[in-house]
Every structure is written in structure tokens, then in C-alpha cells.
Scaffold this active site. Structure first.
Site, PDB file in Angstrom:
ATOM      1  N   CYS A 149     -14.727  -2.277  -2.003  1.00  0.00           N
ATOM      2  CA  CYS A 149     -14.302  -2.480  -0.611  1.00  0.00           C
ATOM      3  C   CYS A 149     -15.386  -2.128   0.400  1.00  0.00           C
ATOM      4  O   CYS A 149     -15.320  -2.559   1.556  1.00  0.00           O
ATOM      5  CB  CYS A 149     -13.045  -1.675  -0.328  1.00  0.00           C
ATOM      6  SG  CYS A 149     -11.772  -1.918  -1.565  1.00  0.00           S
TER       7      CYS A 149
ATOM      8  N   HIS B  72     -11.507  -0.217   6.908  1.00  0.00           N
ATOM      9  CA  HIS B  72     -11.050  -0.939   5.726  1.00  0.00           C
ATOM     10  C   HIS B  72      -9.530  -1.034   5.765  1.00  0.00           C
ATOM     11  O   HIS B  72      -8.845  -0.069   6.103  1.00  0.00           O
ATOM     12  CB  HIS B  72     -11.518  -0.207   4.465  1.00  0.00           C
ATOM     13  CG  HIS B  72     -11.036  -0.872   3.217  1.00  0.00           C
ATOM     14  ND1 HIS B  72     -11.153  -2.228   3.016  1.00  0.00           N
ATOM     15  CD2 HIS B  72     -10.420  -0.377   2.111  1.00  0.00           C
ATOM     16  CE1 HIS B  72     -10.625  -2.540   1.841  1.00  0.00           C
ATOM     17  NE2 HIS B  72     -10.173  -1.436   1.278  1.00  0.00           N
TER      18      HIS B  72
ATOM     19  N   ASN C 109      -4.788  -5.563   1.129  1.00  0.00           N
ATOM     20  CA  ASN C 109      -6.149  -5.085   0.897  1.00  0.00           C
ATOM     21  C   ASN C 109      -6.934  -6.204   0.203  1.00  0.00           C
ATOM     22  O   ASN C 109      -6.643  -6.534  -0.952  1.00  0.00           O
ATOM     23  CB  ASN C 109      -6.089  -3.827   0.030  1.00  0.00           C
ATOM     24  CG  ASN C 109      -7.466  -3.254  -0.291  1.00  0.00           C
ATOM     25  OD1 ASN C 109      -8.490  -3.874  -0.019  1.00  0.00           O
ATOM     26  ND2 ASN C 109      -7.473  -2.077  -0.893  1.00  0.00           N
TER      27      ASN C 109
END
Ligand code: COA
Length: 333
Positions: free
Chosen positions: A119, A260, A290
Site C-alpha cells: 500500500c 491510505h 482498500n
């Protein structure tokens, strides 16, 4: 690893994103596994996510996002000298997805490679390309975060399958002209003692693809959610603080934080610790879940295109992922 100054300033000249059409809602997931919309929304903030079509690969999504970014930057594919794709779901283990993207765009003058930092990958790519441009090695670069996480999700595991989605985001980096914005400070880090907290155990040299391993779902993401949560909050806070300090800014100077997009509770905790009001923190995870390396890139593009910040504003990007890895960037837009 960090730096504050460079001879040639580097700016973000354009952003782009691409989300697959197919929407998978929490209610639909609750038919597959023992979960509920209420549990998912309360624990994560996620309401739905996008799922790529069967023949739609990571490179296809990456190329679509890249085209949008190029268009906004007013550059053609042949102007690009460097393409870096951050992904944990490459089209193939080799060659790099960036090479597929290069061909799809027709950007044949570009060097192309992938980076694997989960990520945090898009911000790793930003730091690397910023440095390569400011060193004078390249003029224009495309950085892309793109993921087809639906292919590495265990759809029988309610603890993980509710979290992830597919998509891509991109940015064009180039030398700043006088009066333009710049990437002021960047930070990245990793802690390899925590690899076990979030991983895809199979599919590599340690645990090659076999029928048995696939039956055991070893090709899919596993996570110790609670542990990841704690480290994520601390590391993202520290990384963001470092770039804010190096930029010489204070919390009240920051127009927008783009974190994020993993969990709304993580985002709220970071906003709180950075003393940045929630209304200045950009959130779109309710729509996409996500999307790993793509998440910050998609959020940056959405915030940019919807006028969340304007030229001259100070923005902070911060991310965290498997590795464990983390990264941040302070940008004067
Ligand atoms: N639906 C319903 N119940 C669920 C569930 C789901 N989808 N997933 C887990 N549960 C259950 C668990 O089995 C557990 O039940 P038990 O108490 O009977 O054992 C209970 O809910 C609590 O589980 P827990 O894992 O403690 O929940 P949590 O509050 O930590 O939330 C996460 C789980 C995954 C949402 C949270 O830990 C998280 O977001 N962690 C960080 C993840 C992350 O950011 N990863 C990506 C980093 S890039």
C-alpha cells in the site's frame, strides 16, 4: 531514507484514476460470508468496492488511469521517459506490469519497472521518481498504483474479503517551472521483522504454486488485523510528521491530508494525532475499500479533480502496507 532539498524541483503535472464498473456492496458480501453491512461499516467505514472484470488486468486499469493523468498534464505518451508501477498484483510475476503499460500507452521511449511495497508503493514510486528527475536523469515520469486484489482475496475469509477492492491511480511527475508547485519532502521506511502480519504466503519461491497450496488459499492475502492496525497508526503518524516538519509547515498550514484508504478508524486516529481537523482529511474508502498501492493515487486524483485543494495549497500524502512499509510526501500543489 529522506531528503529535503534538490536542485531541480519536481511537481505533479496531472493525476488520473480508473475504477472498474462492477460494484460489490456489503449486502452482497453478506450473502457469501457470515458478515453484515453494519459490522463492515462500523469497523472499517467501507460500504462497497469495485471488482475488475475477468479479462481486465492490472495493466489495463493502470493504463486507463495513466491516460487520464497524461491528458491532464498535457503530455503525450512519447513524452514519458520513466514508468513505475507499484503493485502487489502484477499481470504476471515477470515481466513487469510497467512494461505492459508502456506497450499499451505506446510510451516506447520510457524505462519501465515495477516496485513491490504494497500500500505504500505509490509513495515509494513518488520518492524514487522525484529523485531521478531532480538528479537530471529523466524529465517526465508516470507513477502508477494499480491493483486487482480480487484475484488474491480469499472470498471465504470474512476477516479479509470485506476490506479490499480493485482500481488504479496515476500521476505525471515532471520538472517544475518557476511558480509551479513541488514535492517538498518525502519519507519512506520498512520493518521486515513484521512481514508475517500481512502477506500472501504462496505463489513465490518459498511456496510455489501447486494445486494443494491453492486449495489451502495460500495464494491469497492473510492478515493479523489488530496488530496491523496499531503499527499502521503509529508509523503513518510518524511519517507524516517527518515530512511536515521537513517542509517547515504546521498542522494549521495543511489544506488536505490524503491517507491510505484502509480503515476509517485508522484515518480518524491519524487525523487526531496530527491535530488536523477531520474535514481536511480526504476519505473515499466507503466507495472503493482498500485498493492497496492504488488507494492514495485514486484519492489524490479524486481530491484534485473535485477541487478539494487549489494551486499553492499544502497537502500531505501518507500510506502504510505489507512489509511492513510506510511512506509520506509533503506537496505544495
Ligand atoms: N463480519 C463480522 N464479524 C467479523 C468479520 C466480518 N467481516 N471479520 C471479523 N469478524 C469478527 C471476528 O471473528 C471477531 O469475532 P470474535 O470476537 O468472536 O473472535 C470479531 O469480529 C472482532 O474481530 P477483530 O479482528 O478483533 O476486529 P477488529 O475490530 O480488529 O477489526 C479489522 C478488524 C480487520 C477491520 C481491523 O483490525 C483493521 O482494519 N485492521 C487493519 C487492517 C488494515 O488496515 N490492513 C491493511 C493495511 S494496508
Amino acid at each position: 531514507m529522506s531528503e529535503t532539498t534538490s536542485v531541480i524541483e519536481v511537481c505533479i503535472a496531472g493525476t488520473g484514476s480508473y475504477l472498474p464498473e462492477n460494484i460489490l456492496t456489503n449486502a452482497e458480501l453478506a450473502i457469501r460470508v457470515d458478515t453484515s453491512d453494519e459490522w463492515i461499516v462500523t469497523r472499517t467505514g467501507i460500504r462497497e468496492r469495485r471488482i475488475a472484470a475477468e479479462g481486465e488486468f492490472t495493466s489495463h486499469m493502470a493504463s486507463k488511469a495513466a491516460k487520464n493523468a497524461l491528458e491532464q498534464a498535457g503530455l503525450a505518451a512519447e513524452d514519458i521517459e520513466l514508468i513505475v508501477v507499484a503493485t502487489i498484483t502484477p499481470d504476471t510475476p515477470t515481466p513487469a506490469t510497467a512494461c505492459h503499460v508502456q506497450a499499451q500507452l505506446g510510451a516506447f521511449k520510457a524505462v519501465a519497472f515495477d516496485i513491490s511495497a504494497a500500500c505504500a508503493g505509490f509513495l515509494y514510486a513518488m520518492k524514487i521518481c522525484k529523485r531521478l528527475i531532480s538528479d537530471g536523469a529523466f524529465k517526465n515520469a508516470l507513477i502508477i498504483g494499480a491493483e486487482k486484489l480480487s484475484t488474491v482475496t480469499n472470498w471465504e475469509d470474512r476477516a479479509t474479503c470485506v476490506l479490499f477492492g480493485d482500481g488504479a491511480g496515476a500521476a505525471v511527475l515532471r520538472r517544475s517551472e518557476p511558480g509551479e508547485g513541488s514535492i517538498v519532502a518525502t519519507e519512506m521506511g520498512a520493518d521486515g521483522s513484521l512481514t508475517h502480519l500481512l502477506e500472501i504466503p504462496g505463489g513465490g519461491s518459498a511456496c510455489p504454486i501447486t494445486g494443494e497450496n491453492v486449495n489451502k488459499h495460500l495464494h491469497t492475502l492473510t492478515m493479523q488485523g489488530k496488530e496491523v492496525f496499531k503499527v499502521a497508526v503509529n508509523r503513518m503518524k510518524e511519517a507524516a510528521e517527518k515530512v511536515i516538519e521537513r517542509a517547515g509547515w504546521h498542522p494549521e498550514d495543511i489544506a488536505c491530508v490524503i491517507p491510505h484508504q484502509a480503515n476509517l478508524r485508522i484515518i480518524d486516529a491519524i487525523a487526531d494525532r496530527l491535530a488536523v481537523p477531520n474535514e481536511r482529511v480526504f476519505v473515499n474508502l466507503h466507495k472503493y475499500g482498500n485498493t492497496s498501492a492504488a488507494a492514495v493515487a485514486i484519492a489524490l486524483d479524486e481530491a484534485n479533480r473535485t477541487g478539494v485543494f487549489k494551486r499553492g495549497d499544502h497537502i500531505v500524502l501518507v500510506a502504510f502496507g505489507a512489509g511492513l512499509t510506510w511512506a509520506a510526501a509533503a506537496i505544495r500543489w
